[in-house]
Design a protein around this motif. Structure first.
Motif, short mmCIF file in Angstrom:
data_model
loop_
_atom_site.label_atom_id
_atom_site.label_comp_id
_atom_site.label_asym_id
_atom_site.label_seq_id
_atom_site.Cartn_x
_atom_site.Cartn_y
_atom_site.Cartn_z
N VAL A 153 8.11 45.75 53.54
CA VAL A 153 8.07 46.20 52.14
C VAL A 153 7.92 47.71 52.10
O VAL A 153 7.45 48.34 53.05
N ASP A 154 8.34 48.29 50.98
CA ASP A 154 8.12 49.71 50.70
C ASP A 154 7.12 49.79 49.56
O ASP A 154 7.50 49.77 48.38
N LEU A 155 5.84 49.89 49.91
CA LEU A 155 4.77 49.87 48.93
C LEU A 155 3.65 50.82 49.36
O LEU A 155 3.67 51.37 50.47
N ASP A 156 2.68 50.96 48.49
CA ASP A 156 1.46 51.69 48.82
C ASP A 156 0.53 50.72 49.55
O ASP A 156 0.01 49.78 48.94
N PRO A 157 0.32 50.87 50.86
CA PRO A 157 -0.45 49.88 51.62
C PRO A 157 -1.93 49.80 51.22
O PRO A 157 -2.52 48.71 51.27
N ILE A 158 -2.52 50.93 50.82
CA ILE A 158 -3.94 50.90 50.44
C ILE A 158 -4.11 50.07 49.17
O ILE A 158 -5.00 49.22 49.07
N GLY A 159 -3.25 50.31 48.19
CA GLY A 159 -3.32 49.53 46.96
C GLY A 159 -3.03 48.06 47.19
O GLY A 159 -3.67 47.19 46.59
N MET A 160 -2.08 47.76 48.08
CA MET A 160 -1.76 46.37 48.38
C MET A 160 -2.93 45.67 49.05
O MET A 160 -3.19 44.48 48.81
N ALA A 161 -3.66 46.39 49.90
CA ALA A 161 -4.85 45.83 50.52
C ALA A 161 -5.89 45.46 49.47
O ALA A 161 -6.55 44.42 49.54
N LYS A 162 -6.02 46.32 48.43
CA LYS A 162 -6.96 46.04 47.35
C LYS A 162 -6.52 44.82 46.54
O LYS A 162 -7.36 44.05 46.07
N VAL A 163 -5.23 44.64 46.38
CA VAL A 163 -4.71 43.46 45.69
C VAL A 163 -5.12 42.19 46.43
O VAL A 163 -5.63 41.24 45.84
N ILE A 164 -4.90 42.18 47.74
CA ILE A 164 -5.25 41.01 48.55
C ILE A 164 -6.75 40.75 48.48
O ILE A 164 -7.19 39.60 48.27
N ASP A 165 -7.55 41.79 48.64
CA ASP A 165 -9.01 41.65 48.62
C ASP A 165 -9.49 41.09 47.29
O ASP A 165 -10.35 40.20 47.24
N ASN A 166 -8.95 41.62 46.18
CA ASN A 166 -9.39 41.16 44.86
C ASN A 166 -9.02 39.70 44.60
O ASN A 166 -9.81 38.94 44.04
N LEU A 167 -7.82 39.31 45.01
CA LEU A 167 -7.39 37.93 44.79
C LEU A 167 -8.22 36.96 45.63
O LEU A 167 -8.61 35.88 45.15
N VAL A 168 -8.49 37.33 46.87
CA VAL A 168 -9.33 36.48 47.72
C VAL A 168 -10.75 36.42 47.17
O VAL A 168 -11.37 35.35 47.11
N ASP A 169 -11.28 37.59 46.76
CA ASP A 169 -12.63 37.65 46.22
C ASP A 169 -12.79 36.74 45.01
O ASP A 169 -13.79 36.02 44.88
N ASN A 170 -11.80 36.73 44.13
CA ASN A 170 -11.86 35.86 42.96
C ASN A 170 -11.77 34.39 43.36
O ASN A 170 -12.45 33.54 42.78
N GLY A 171 -10.93 34.10 44.36
CA GLY A 171 -10.81 32.73 44.83
C GLY A 171 -12.12 32.20 45.39
O GLY A 171 -12.51 31.05 45.13
N VAL A 172 -12.81 33.04 46.15
CA VAL A 172 -14.10 32.64 46.72
C VAL A 172 -15.16 32.54 45.63
O VAL A 172 -15.96 31.60 45.58
#
Length: 287
Positions: free
Chosen positions: A179-198
């Motif tokens: 992908v061509d994305l901002d990796p730091i922001g994408m990491a925050k997306v993953i973290d937030n979605l997992v955090d909400n799931g937990v």
């Protein structure tokens, strides 16, 4: 800076703008009257030019009065945010360093568990610190877009999240996807979605992360959401359960990131069965 101070500032600016506008209009009307009735200038083109010049001058004065206090306000707010963020880093690092030292002298099981909880709390603070630092840096400069394998980023976040949530059962199935994305922001997306799931899985949290073709999904088996809640979850500061920790900011950040990078975000959820959030990702650009 208190809320009352901010309200007082903007009220003063509003009053000053209204007063100056009324005075400016009165001056322009007086100038027209003087030129036409007293100076007997009947050339309306000259009068119109004078009014235009006066209006431009008035506009510049109004804009200066309106913008300068705001610039000063945001300057102090920005400086306060950066200084506070900098000061937070020291106690976090101090806690982490002292936990490592205490591990060497407190070897009994009870003490070790307490130290693990302290270390976990420090890790959570560090993540919030990194998130705030990212947001401030993003406001100062444009995001850095990189070409990377999303599978590797998911695996990297899993190493951290697995330590943060040791009770979670994971199901991770991913294939490589560039992908061509901002990796730091994408990491925050993953973290937030997992955090909400937990967070919304009260017992035995089970998190599934899948990445196939151009779709990444993060699913849980938590309490789920009804249709009314689904309509509000991306609103800033909204929380469906006020007893949960947090401020209702995470999903709003996720939505803004996806909108900014043209990622199609969809949510499927059923009460009592869990939630699945899917991100349809843009494919890597050719060339």
């Amino acid at each position: 800076m208190s809320e009352d101070w901010g309200i007082g500032l903007f009220r003063s600016v509003e009053i000053a703008l209204i007063a100056l506008f009324v005075m400016g209009v009165a001056v322009i009307v007086a100038v027209i009257y003087t030129l036409h009735e007293i100076a007997h200038i009947n050339q309306w083109g000259v009068i119109a030019l004078g009014v235009l010049v006066g209006s431009i001058g008035l506009g510049k004065i109004l804009s200066h009065i309106a913008i300068e206090p705001l610039k000063e306000h945001f300057y102090h707010l920005d400086r306060f945010s950066k200084e506070t963020l900098h000061e937070l880093n020291l106690p976090i690092n101090t806690i982490t360093a002292n936990v490592e030292m205490l591990r060497k002298t407190h070897i009994d099981e009870k003490s070790q568990k307490r130290l693990e909880r302290i270390e976990l709390a420090a890790k959570m603070l560090k993540e919030r610190y990194n998130e705030l630092d990212y947001l401030i840096q993003k406001q100062m400069e444009r995001e850095v877009i990189k070409n990377f394998d999303l599978k590797e980023l998911i695996e990297e976040r899993f190493v951290f999240l697995n330590g943060l949530y040791p009770s979670v059962e994971w199901d991770i199935r991913c294939e490589s996807f560039l992908v061509d994305l901002d990796p730091i922001g994408m990491a925050k997306v993953i973290d937030n979605l997992v955090d909400n799931g937990v967070k919304y899985s009260p017992t035995e949290p089970y998190i599934t992360i899948k990445l196939f073709n151009n779709a990444m999904s993060i699913c849980d088996r938590g309490c789920g959401m009804d249709e009314v809640t689904l309509m509000k979850i991306f609103d800033s500061y909204y929380q469906s359960d006020k007893t949960m920790a947090g401020y209702g900011i995470g999903l709003g950040l996720v939505k803004r990131y996806c909108d900014r990078h043209r990622i199609v975000l969809s949510v499927q959820s059923q009460v009592g069965e869990g939630t699945c959030i899917t991100l349809d990702l843009p494919r890597k650009k050719n060339g």
